[in-house]
Design a protein around this motif. Structure first.
Motif, PDB file in Angstrom:
ATOM      1  N   PRO A 175      29.350 -25.140   3.977  1.00 21.56           N
ATOM      2  CA  PRO A 175      28.696 -26.299   3.368  1.00 21.56           C
ATOM      3  C   PRO A 175      27.217 -26.436   3.712  1.00 21.56           C
ATOM      4  O   PRO A 175      26.514 -27.267   3.119  1.00 21.56           O
ATOM      5  N   GLU A 176      26.718 -25.643   4.654  1.00 19.16           N
ATOM      6  CA  GLU A 176      25.344 -25.799   5.130  1.00 19.16           C
ATOM      7  C   GLU A 176      24.312 -25.895   4.009  1.00 19.16           C
ATOM      8  O   GLU A 176      23.434 -26.775   4.046  1.00 19.16           O
ATOM      9  N   PRO A 177      24.347 -25.027   2.973  1.00 17.01           N
ATOM     10  CA  PRO A 177      23.317 -25.119   1.926  1.00 17.01           C
ATOM     11  C   PRO A 177      23.382 -26.409   1.108  1.00 17.01           C
ATOM     12  O   PRO A 177      22.413 -26.740   0.415  1.00 17.01           O
ATOM     13  N   PHE A 178      24.493 -27.143   1.179  1.00 19.35           N
ATOM     14  CA  PHE A 178      24.694 -28.301   0.300  1.00 19.35           C
ATOM     15  C   PHE A 178      24.594 -29.640   1.033  1.00 19.35           C
ATOM     16  O   PHE A 178      24.924 -30.673   0.474  1.00 19.35           O
ATOM     17  N   LEU A 179      24.114 -29.631   2.264  1.00 21.14           N
ATOM     18  CA  LEU A 179      24.115 -30.847   3.064  1.00 21.14           C
ATOM     19  C   LEU A 179      23.128 -31.896   2.565  1.00 21.14           C
ATOM     20  O   LEU A 179      23.260 -33.079   2.884  1.00 21.14           O
ATOM     21  N   LYS A 180      22.119 -31.475   1.807  1.00 19.67           N
ATOM     22  CA  LYS A 180      21.101 -32.418   1.319  1.00 19.67           C
ATOM     23  C   LYS A 180      21.267 -32.725  -0.167  1.00 19.67           C
ATOM     24  O   LYS A 180      20.311 -33.141  -0.822  1.00 19.67           O
ATOM     25  N   CYS A 181      22.476 -32.547  -0.678  1.00 25.74           N
ATOM     26  CA  CYS A 181      22.712 -32.760  -2.104  1.00 25.74           C
ATOM     27  C   CYS A 181      23.031 -34.210  -2.451  1.00 25.74           C
ATOM     28  O   CYS A 181      23.193 -34.545  -3.626  1.00 25.74           O
ATOM     29  N   GLY A 182      23.160 -35.071  -1.449  1.00 23.33           N
ATOM     30  CA  GLY A 182      23.289 -36.501  -1.710  1.00 23.33           C
ATOM     31  C   GLY A 182      24.676 -37.007  -2.034  1.00 23.33           C
ATOM     32  O   GLY A 182      24.818 -38.121  -2.539  1.00 23.33           O
ATOM     33  N   ALA A 183      25.713 -36.233  -1.725  1.00 19.98           N
ATOM     34  CA  ALA A 183      27.073 -36.670  -2.034  1.00 19.98           C
ATOM     35  C   ALA A 183      27.543 -37.742  -1.054  1.00 19.98           C
ATOM     36  O   ALA A 183      27.016 -37.877   0.058  1.00 19.98           O
ATOM     37  N   ASP A 184      28.549 -38.505  -1.464  1.00 16.72           N
ATOM     38  CA  ASP A 184      29.154 -39.515  -0.610  1.00 16.72           C
ATOM     39  C   ASP A 184      30.321 -38.961   0.198  1.00 16.72           C
ATOM     40  O   ASP A 184      30.715 -39.538   1.208  1.00 16.72           O
ATOM     41  N   ARG A 185      30.878 -37.853  -0.278  1.00 19.45           N
ATOM     42  CA  ARG A 185      32.087 -37.294   0.326  1.00 19.45           C
ATOM     43  C   ARG A 185      32.012 -35.777   0.220  1.00 19.45           C
ATOM     44  O   ARG A 185      31.626 -35.233  -0.811  1.00 19.45           O
ATOM     45  N   TYR A 186      32.367 -35.097   1.316  1.00 23.57           N
ATOM     46  CA  TYR A 186      32.363 -33.635   1.338  1.00 23.57           C
ATOM     47  C   TYR A 186      33.780 -33.130   1.621  1.00 23.57           C
ATOM     48  O   TYR A 186      34.450 -33.626   2.532  1.00 23.57           O
ATOM     49  N   TRP A 187      34.197 -32.146   0.844  1.00 19.27           N
ATOM     50  CA  TRP A 187      35.462 -31.465   1.096  1.00 19.27           C
ATOM     51  C   TRP A 187      35.162 -30.015   1.463  1.00 19.27           C
ATOM     52  O   TRP A 187      34.471 -29.312   0.725  1.00 19.27           O
ATOM     53  N   VAL A 188      35.684 -29.549   2.603  1.00 17.56           N
ATOM     54  CA  VAL A 188      35.475 -28.164   3.029  1.00 17.56           C
ATOM     55  C   VAL A 188      36.794 -27.603   3.541  1.00 17.56           C
ATOM     56  O   VAL A 188      37.669 -28.342   4.007  1.00 17.56           O
ATOM     57  N   GLY A 189      36.928 -26.290   3.449  1.00 19.68           N
ATOM     58  CA  GLY A 189      38.143 -25.633   3.904  1.00 19.68           C
ATOM     59  C   GLY A 189      38.547 -24.529   2.965  1.00 19.68           C
ATOM     60  O   GLY A 189      37.712 -23.899   2.310  1.00 19.68           O
ATOM     61  N   VAL A 190      39.855 -24.293   2.850  1.00 17.97           N
ATOM     62  CA  VAL A 190      40.411 -23.218   2.016  1.00 17.97           C
ATOM     63  C   VAL A 190      41.577 -23.780   1.229  1.00 17.97           C
ATOM     64  O   VAL A 190      42.534 -24.286   1.813  1.00 17.97           O
TER      65      VAL A 190
END
Length: 263
Positions: free
Chosen positions: A29-44
Motif C-alpha cells: 500500500p505504500e505508493p497509495f498512502l496519499k490518495c486520500g481514502a477514508d478506508r484501506y484494505w490490504v492483504g491477499v
C-alpha cells in the motif's frame, strides 16, 4: 415590472457524493498512502498459500503498518475461499493480526463464523435485499463487500449493514484457491476473447477492462461505501478516482471501460 430583480432558475445536479471512499490495495500500500481514502484494505484475497506465506514472512504485517500511518481505518483482506486442510492456519494468522486492524474481510462463511466475535467482520457476497442483510447481521457480520455492483436495493441494504460497492477499477470475477503458483505462474496471465479479457492471478481472476460507475452513484445512496481497486492503476489515477467519487463527479480516465448495469 415592480423594480425587483427577476428570479433565476438554478439547475442543480443530483447529489451523487458518497460519504466514505475505500481503497482495496493489491500488494504494497505504500505508493497509495496519499490518495486520500477514508478506508484501506490490504492483504491477499485469492491464494491461501500466498496469504500464509506473506503472513509468516512479515510482509502482511509491514503492509498493515504502512497503511496504519494514514491514520485511517485499515482492514485485513484474507482469502475469500479457504480449504479444510489449511482452515486452522488461516484462522491462526488472522488472530495474529486482529489486534492491529479495524476489520477483516473474508468470503468464507466458516472463517466469518470463527472470527466475528473477535473482530469486525466483512463478508464478500451478493446482497440484494434487506432481509438478506438482516440475516447476515444476526450471524455477526458487520459489513458486506458487494461481489458485483448492483444498485437495486442498495440504499435499503446500507441502512441495515455497512455496504461497500465497487465503483472504479478492475473487477474481481472469480476466486479459485486451487489455482495457485505453478498453475498460472508467478506473474498474472492475461487472456483475451471476443467478449473481452480477464487476468488470472494467484487464486482469483479480474477483468482486464475497468469498471467505472463514478457518474452513476446516486442509486447507491450516500451511505454506501465506494471502493476503488488499485490493480493496474497508478497512485495518481487512484487519487483522481477517490476525489471524483467523494465529490460526485466522473473520474477522468483513459482506461478501457466495460459495459456496466448502468449502460
Amino acid at each position: 415590472m415592480d423594480g425587483r430583480p427577476a428570479e433565476r432558475t438554478v439547475l442543480r445536479q443530483p447529489d451523487q457524493r458518497i460519504r466514505t471512499v475505500a481503497i482495496h490495495v493489491t500488494g504494497d500500500p505504500e505508493p497509495f498512502l496519499k490518495c486520500g481514502a477514508d478506508r484501506y484494505w490490504v492483504g491477499v484475497r485469492g491464494s491461501v498459500s500466498e496469504f500464509l506465506e506473506l503472513a509468516s514472512d512479515g510482509t502482511i504485517a509491514s503492509w498493515l503498518s504502512a497503511a496504519g500511518r494514514t491514520r485511517r481505518k485499515v482492514g485485513l483482506v484474507t482469502p475469500y475461499c479457504v480449504d479444510a486442510a489449511r482452515f486452522d492456519q488461516v484462522i491462526s494468522a488472522i488472530a495474529d493480526f486482529s489486534v492491529g486492524v479495524d476489520r477483516v474481510m473474508t468470503g468464507d462463511f466458516g472463517v466469518a463464523s470463527r472470527i466475528s466475535d473477535a473482530v469486525r467482520t466483512y463478508l464478500v457476497a451478493a446482497v440484494n435485499n434487506v432481509d438478506h442483510a438482516i440475516f447476515l447481521r444476526r450471524l455477526g457480520i458487520h459489513g458486506v463487500r458487494a461481489i458485483r455492483p448492483v444498485s437495486t436495493g442498495a440504499m435499503d441494504v446500507n441502512r441495515e449493514i455497512d455496504l461497500e460497492m465497487p465503483v472504479f477499477g478492475r473487477l474481481p470475477i472469480a476466486f479459485m484457491p486451487e489455482c495457485d503458483r505453478g498453475s498460472v505462474g508467478d506473474a498474472p496471465v492475461e487472456l483475451h476473447g471476443r467478449g473481452g479479457g480477464i487476468i488470472l492471478c494467484r487464486g482469483y481472476a479480474v477483468t482486464s477492462d475497468y469498471l467505472d460507475l463514478s457518474d452513476s452513484l446516486r442509486p447507491f445512496g450516500r451511505d454506501t461505501v465506494g471502493v476503488v481497486e488499485t490493480f493496474g492503476l497508478t497512485p495518481d489515477e487512484v487519487a483522481e478516482a477517490v476525489d471524483a467519487i467523494r465529490f460526485g463527479r466522473p473520474v477522468e480516465t483513459n482506461r478501457p471501460l466495460f459495459v456496466s448495469e448502468q449502460d
